[in-house]
Design a protein around this motif. Sequence first.
Motif, PDB file in Angstrom:
ATOM      1  N   LEU B  23       0.833  -1.204   0.000  1.00 37.14           N
ATOM      2  CA  LEU B  23       0.000   0.000   0.000  1.00 37.14           C
ATOM      3  C   LEU B  23       0.863   1.246   0.000  1.00 37.14           C
ATOM      4  O   LEU B  23       0.638   2.185  -0.776  1.00 37.14           O
ATOM      5  N   ALA B  24       1.884   1.237   0.871  1.00 37.38           N
ATOM      6  CA  ALA B  24       2.770   2.396   0.957  1.00 37.38           C
ATOM      7  C   ALA B  24       3.467   2.615  -0.377  1.00 37.38           C
ATOM      8  O   ALA B  24       3.612   3.748  -0.837  1.00 37.38           O
ATOM      9  N   PHE B  25       3.876   1.509  -0.994  1.00 42.63           N
ATOM     10  CA  PHE B  25       4.537   1.634  -2.295  1.00 42.63           C
ATOM     11  C   PHE B  25       3.597   2.267  -3.317  1.00 42.63           C
ATOM     12  O   PHE B  25       3.982   3.156  -4.081  1.00 42.63           O
ATOM     13  N   PHE B  26       2.350   1.800  -3.330  1.00 37.46           N
ATOM     14  CA  PHE B  26       1.343   2.321  -4.251  1.00 37.46           C
ATOM     15  C   PHE B  26       1.200   3.830  -4.066  1.00 37.46           C
ATOM     16  O   PHE B  26       1.187   4.611  -5.024  1.00 37.46           O
ATOM     17  N   LEU B  27       1.134   4.255  -2.793  1.00 37.03           N
ATOM     18  CA  LEU B  27       0.990   5.677  -2.480  1.00 37.03           C
ATOM     19  C   LEU B  27       2.193   6.470  -2.985  1.00 37.03           C
ATOM     20  O   LEU B  27       2.050   7.502  -3.658  1.00 37.03           O
ATOM     21  N   THR B  30       2.366   6.714  -6.783  1.00 39.14           N
ATOM     22  CA  THR B  30       1.402   7.669  -7.317  1.00 39.14           C
ATOM     23  C   THR B  30       1.840   9.103  -7.033  1.00 39.14           C
ATOM     24  O   THR B  30       1.664   9.998  -7.862  1.00 39.14           O
ATOM     25  N   THR B  31       2.427   9.313  -5.846  1.00 36.78           N
ATOM     26  CA  THR B  31       2.886  10.656  -5.500  1.00 36.78           C
ATOM     27  C   THR B  31       4.014  11.118  -6.410  1.00 36.78           C
ATOM     28  O   THR B  31       4.123  12.295  -6.740  1.00 36.78           O
ATOM     29  N   LEU B  32       4.865  10.164  -6.823  1.00 37.05           N
ATOM     30  CA  LEU B  32       6.018  10.539  -7.631  1.00 37.05           C
ATOM     31  C   LEU B  32       5.630  10.922  -9.056  1.00 37.05           C
ATOM     32  O   LEU B  32       6.347  11.679  -9.704  1.00 37.05           O
ATOM     33  N   VAL B  33       4.491  10.381  -9.530  1.00 38.80           N
ATOM     34  CA  VAL B  33       4.137  10.605 -10.938  1.00 38.80           C
ATOM     35  C   VAL B  33       4.059  12.095 -11.296  1.00 38.80           C
ATOM     36  O   VAL B  33       4.660  12.525 -12.292  1.00 38.80           O
ATOM     37  N   GLY B 114      -6.784   8.094  -6.958  1.00 35.58           N
ATOM     38  CA  GLY B 114      -7.352   8.632  -8.189  1.00 35.58           C
ATOM     39  C   GLY B 114      -7.632  10.117  -8.045  1.00 35.58           C
ATOM     40  O   GLY B 114      -7.409  10.897  -8.980  1.00 35.58           O
ATOM     41  N   MET B 115      -8.069  10.504  -6.862  1.00 38.07           N
ATOM     42  CA  MET B 115      -8.325  11.935  -6.636  1.00 38.07           C
ATOM     43  C   MET B 115      -7.031  12.726  -6.705  1.00 38.07           C
ATOM     44  O   MET B 115      -6.993  13.822  -7.269  1.00 38.07           O
ATOM     45  N   LEU B 116      -5.953  12.169  -6.146  1.00 39.85           N
ATOM     46  CA  LEU B 116      -4.651  12.844  -6.218  1.00 39.85           C
ATOM     47  C   LEU B 116      -4.265  13.105  -7.669  1.00 39.85           C
ATOM     48  O   LEU B 116      -3.655  14.114  -7.994  1.00 39.85           O
ATOM     49  N   LEU B 117      -4.609  12.175  -8.542  1.00 40.70           N
ATOM     50  CA  LEU B 117      -4.193  12.274  -9.944  1.00 40.70           C
ATOM     51  C   LEU B 117      -5.275  12.901 -10.816  1.00 40.70           C
ATOM     52  O   LEU B 117      -5.184  12.863 -12.034  1.00 40.70           O
ATOM     53  N   ASN B 118      -6.319  13.440 -10.186  1.00 43.39           N
ATOM     54  CA  ASN B 118      -7.352  14.134 -10.937  1.00 43.39           C
ATOM     55  C   ASN B 118      -8.076  13.209 -11.925  1.00 43.39           C
ATOM     56  O   ASN B 118      -8.354  13.571 -13.063  1.00 43.39           O
TER      57      ASN B 118
END
Lengths: 215, 218, 250
Positions: B23-27, B30-33, B114-118
């Motif tokens: 989960l942490a990796f997923f987060l 996504t944050t790095l993108v 998904g919200m983080l990435l709009n």
Amino acid sequence: MNLTVTDLSCARGSTQVLADVSFTVAAGEALILRGPNGAGKTTLLRTLAGLTPPLAGRVDCPPDAIAYAGHADGLKAQLTVQENLEFWAGVFASGTITRAVDAFDLEGLLDRRAGDMSAGQKRRLSLARLLVTGRPIWCLDEPTVSLDTENVQRFAAAVERHLDGGGSAVIATHIDLGLPAARSLDVSPFIAKRLRADDPFAQGLDDPFAEGVEP
Amino acid sequence: MIALLKRDLALAIRAGGGFGLSLAFFLIFTTLVPFGVGPATGILGTISPGILWLGALLACLLSLDRIFQLDWEDGTLDLVATSPVPMEGLAAMKALTHWITTGLPLVAVAPALGMLLNLPGPAYPWLIASLALGTPALSAIGTFGAALTVGIKRGGLLLSLLVLPLYVPTLIFGALAVSRGAEGLDATTPLALLAGITLGTLAVLPFAAAAALRVNLR
Amino acid sequence: MPKTATMSSLWEYANPRKFMATSAWLLPWVTAITVICLVVGLVWGFFFTPNDFRQGSTVKIIYVHVPAAIMAINAWLMMLVTSLIWVIRRHHVSALAAKAAAPVGMIFTLIALFTGAVWGQPMWGTWWEWDPRLTSFLILFLFYLGYMALWEAVENPDSAADLTSVLCLVGSVFAIISRYALLFWNQGLHQGATLSLDAEENIADVFWYPLVISLAGFGFLFLTLVLYRTRTEIRARRLKALIAQERMAA
């Protein structure tokens, strides 16, 4: 509940290690396997347990009768004694763990994590696991490793109780367990280190350039 | 077999079980993108279906080599092999455990990421549905790869090399369902194909994994 | 069971010694046919065919590109068949032939990808296009890599043969699924603009004959290389057995 081995040849990888091993272990009997390091005791036990297919010969015993215990004890350090035993009871569909707990005096340790126990206590736990399987024929590979004399005696007593109850055991060990119903079998005469006979690349080995010869 | 499931779930949530790492990796992924592609919400919204699916896939990949490795090292696999539990059952249970501890949490947090990435609004149901339907396939394929490489020292990298090409169809249909949803289109077809792949892998791959395990235990 | 002399079984060639003898006899002939076919097909194709009215001389890369692409897929099919033979009948030569074919197939895939890029640059104005056909070759390349890596990683040769066979079977199924998934994927994203050239139907006879000859040339090239490599693998296994025996005798 006899375990009968007839002309058994076993192999480790692409090497045959033992050939033409024959013996019978009756109920209430223990067979101590002896022999130098690397003789093939572990391979023989793994073949008996059905993990490694035999090269030749037969292993005759009732189905699901053998409980195997190798060098590694299959215990999880993060789980308590009770959880470890209950897991194996579930896997072997053998019901309760109380008999094993009583037999090995683990009552006071039930809530201890396996990772926090001493080596001797861990051995007791892994022996208790054998009882949990509910299987009559024990195949043990060096069960007394890392045990002090007191715990070796305790182990011997446990095996004896198992034999008195109609079980049997095949044990590879270097030390004298002092079991009255035990016979010894030296595997040295059966050592037959060679390439396995079903390996086609082992044929005609005297002639390394045999491929150049017309058949 | 239920005992296997119970024990593995217990091990996963105990200390050192690695639960939550995926989960942490997923987060983090996504944050790095946005740091890589820039903060423009338009671009992020367009690529978010693919990014989310890719992140979930890589998060699954991370924990694959633990599936059999620990049981292999401490002898549990040998003992289970001599027990009445069939190897196929073991493989299926391992895949199920991996899905419960990795795939299911990913499905749960994916909408937040998904919200983080709009991610566009209409895509959310499709995101949840496609991940819920697709991640079991990721776990089943991964379990097969883990069974192939269980006897190999430092098999982690090899495992990725073997498993990633097998992930291609799942990724294609999963990401396609979400991106169609994002465009406001009906994504039932890719979703149905995704479900078909998942059912197929669940039906077949435990047998292949069991065959590989038997070879490795020999 | 006694074997009749006339009905000698195909399985006899699964014996390494028999295979070595037969392949030693076969190799010079196969090599000669390969050279003849390749020289005739490629020289004819490169120098004695007219330029395409639309594509100019770049069309001539077809004589390398199409055969390499076809053999890249056939190599995998051959690995699939030999893996199945190993799994079902445990013939060691079969497993080694699969191992031997993998690098050859991988190189054919690479040639197909490379010539495709070289052809695509003047035609489509780009070295690479995420066209389903191109992409599936890229994935095929990854399958070859994984297959070869697994062979290298497993120490026991029989276990390696078993595990790679399972991987080959499962991989084949996934390769087919991927192929259809890719068709779905690209049509779903952008329409048309695919300039794939269907060799069998769109091509005039004048291009067709040299193509068939170089196709045969690539087929025999594959056969030659696989025979050579299988012989090498058999020798390597034999050497390993000899070393092991010497170690045990000592």
